[in-house]
Design a protein around this motif. Structure first.
Motif, mmCIF file in Angstrom:
data_model
loop_
_atom_site.group_PDB
_atom_site.id
_atom_site.type_symbol
_atom_site.label_atom_id
_atom_site.label_comp_id
_atom_site.label_asym_id
_atom_site.label_seq_id
_atom_site.Cartn_x
_atom_site.Cartn_y
_atom_site.Cartn_z
ATOM 1 N N LYS A 148 24.904 -24.438 -39.411
ATOM 2 C CA LYS A 148 26.010 -25.106 -39.549
ATOM 3 C C LYS A 148 26.143 -25.481 -41.028
ATOM 4 O O LYS A 148 27.262 -25.446 -41.618
ATOM 5 N N SER A 149 25.134 -25.603 -41.621
ATOM 6 C CA SER A 149 25.118 -25.906 -43.257
ATOM 7 C C SER A 149 25.666 -24.784 -43.915
ATOM 8 O O SER A 149 26.372 -24.692 -45.045
ATOM 9 N N GLN A 150 25.259 -23.200 -43.525
ATOM 10 C CA GLN A 150 25.810 -22.189 -44.295
ATOM 11 C C GLN A 150 27.328 -22.264 -43.777
ATOM 12 O O GLN A 150 28.085 -21.693 -44.685
ATOM 13 N N ALA A 151 27.708 -22.341 -42.580
ATOM 14 C CA ALA A 151 29.274 -22.391 -42.085
ATOM 15 C C ALA A 151 29.883 -23.152 -43.030
ATOM 16 O O ALA A 151 30.966 -22.799 -43.398
ATOM 17 N N ASP A 181 32.795 -13.523 -41.651
ATOM 18 C CA ASP A 181 33.892 -12.831 -40.971
ATOM 19 C C ASP A 181 34.256 -13.705 -39.799
ATOM 20 O O ASP A 181 35.578 -13.897 -39.579
ATOM 21 N N THR A 182 33.618 -14.224 -38.929
ATOM 22 C CA THR A 182 33.933 -15.134 -37.791
ATOM 23 C C THR A 182 34.607 -16.419 -38.180
ATOM 24 O O THR A 182 35.774 -16.565 -37.719
ATOM 25 N N ILE A 183 34.166 -16.982 -39.229
ATOM 26 C CA ILE A 183 34.953 -18.186 -39.572
ATOM 27 C C ILE A 183 36.182 -17.942 -40.053
ATOM 28 O O ILE A 183 37.374 -18.596 -39.988
ATOM 29 N N SER A 184 36.303 -16.868 -41.062
ATOM 30 C CA SER A 184 37.684 -16.299 -41.669
ATOM 31 C C SER A 184 38.600 -16.057 -40.605
ATOM 32 O O SER A 184 39.857 -16.390 -40.755
ATOM 33 N N ARG A 185 38.121 -15.123 -39.474
ATOM 34 C CA ARG A 185 39.024 -15.008 -38.476
ATOM 35 C C ARG A 185 39.516 -16.240 -37.644
ATOM 36 O O ARG A 185 40.684 -16.370 -37.325
ATOM 37 N N ASP A 198 36.598 -26.364 -29.482
ATOM 38 C CA ASP A 198 37.528 -25.319 -29.108
ATOM 39 C C ASP A 198 36.859 -23.823 -29.304
ATOM 40 O O ASP A 198 37.357 -23.169 -28.765
ATOM 41 N N GLU A 199 35.902 -23.856 -30.095
ATOM 42 C CA GLU A 199 35.054 -22.581 -30.287
ATOM 43 C C GLU A 199 33.636 -22.982 -30.319
ATOM 44 O O GLU A 199 33.306 -23.664 -31.003
ATOM 45 N N ILE A 200 32.944 -21.969 -29.628
ATOM 46 C CA ILE A 200 31.462 -21.973 -29.934
ATOM 47 C C ILE A 200 31.135 -20.723 -30.298
ATOM 48 O O ILE A 200 31.163 -19.638 -29.958
ATOM 49 N N VAL A 201 30.348 -20.833 -31.451
ATOM 50 C CA VAL A 201 29.851 -19.464 -32.269
ATOM 51 C C VAL A 201 28.267 -19.409 -32.153
ATOM 52 O O VAL A 201 27.574 -20.059 -32.571
#
Length: 284
Positions: free
Chosen positions: A14-17, A146-150, A131-134
């Protein structure tokens, strides 16, 4: 306005995100108290240019206030504010391993295993509203970016690597923030050539002197290609900033010229480059 709630398990990235959101141009706030959220959102609505893209971290540190999370989302919807919740998760075994590797305490103050179990209960309402679970169990930092950018539709231009090219003199020490360091003292030193001592690598006479050296041309051809071929890998791994340092004895002639050449080469490759000649004025 794009408003994201970033939540998840401790150790799930989460912190990295949140750092990635910041790199993508978002205003980011970590663990804002729930009592302050309404006031902050009001500020965002009244200043849409400044707070166009916002990401707020909400996690188990909010404690009992997490019970109000559904009401908070309902209030956002009532005020017609678009808000998406992204929950970062990982398998318990992965979380245990990550805590073991870093030797960090769990934020809930329990043993890591007990902390994970308690945290899942505390974040249950946030998880249910996501809304999204990563799942980051097998993700690298690059894949996370890449996931967050998408998910956010972030502009590809904002994902480019920011490169800093620095020239320096070994006699004054190596730059502490350098990722790549290369020694160009193999080039014949213009400092001992009549008329060049008090010039720098930015002066035409010094440039011509270095360019005439056969070794320099062969070196720069190989070196520039090596850098160009490795940069996509750094981007893939999620690196946003890279410092390349080039050193000679005093940091006035050879390193300056080589840094200028490399910066020009990378700019032609459409990279964003900042050039700094750290020691060019020393020993003048």
């Amino acid at each position: 306005m794009r408003f994201y709630i970033v939540s998840g398990m401790s150790g799930a990235g989460k912190s990295q995100a949140l750092k990635i959101f910041e790199d993508l141009g978002f205003v980011c706030i970590d663990n804002m108290p729930f009592q302050m959220l309404d006031g902050f959102i009001d500020v965002c609505v009244k200043n849409p240019d400044k707070y166009k893209n916002v990401a707020i971290s909400v996690d188990s540190r909010a404690g009992e206030y997490l019970g109000y999370f559904p009401q908070f989302l309902a209030s956002m919807k009532k005020n017609k504010i678009s808000c998406r919740v992204i929950f970062f998760n990982a398998e318990d075994s992965v979380l245990l391993r990550r805590y073991s590797e870093t030797r960090r305490r769990h934020p809930l103050g329990k043993s890591v295993y007990e902390g994970i179990k308690l945290e899942r209960k505390l974040l249950d309402k946030v998880f249910a509203a996501a809304d999204e679970i990563v799942d980051t169990s097998d993700k690298t930092v690059g894949e996370l970016k890449d996931t967050i950018s998408r998910l956010t539709g972030a502009s590809a231009a904002k994902q480019h690597l920011n490169i800093s090219v620095v020239s320096f003199g070994y006699k004054y020490g190596i730059p502490n923030d350098a990722d790549i360091i290369y020694d160009v003292r193999f080039i014949t030193n213009p400092n001992y050539v009549h008329g060049l001592k008090f010039k720098t690598g930015k002066d035409k006479a010094v440039k011509e002197y270095i360019k005439k050296q056969k070794e320099f041309g062969a070196f720069f051809d190989i070196f520039s290609k090596l850098i160009a071929n490795t940069l996509p890998g750094y981007i893939k791994e999620g690196k946003s900033y890279l410092t390349i340092a080039l050193g000679c004895t005093g940091g006035r002639h050879r390193s300056v010229f080589t840094a200028e050449m490399l910066a020009d080469f990378l700019r032609k490759k459409k990279y964003k480059v900042k050039l700094n000649h750290r020691d060019i004025l020393r020993g003048k």
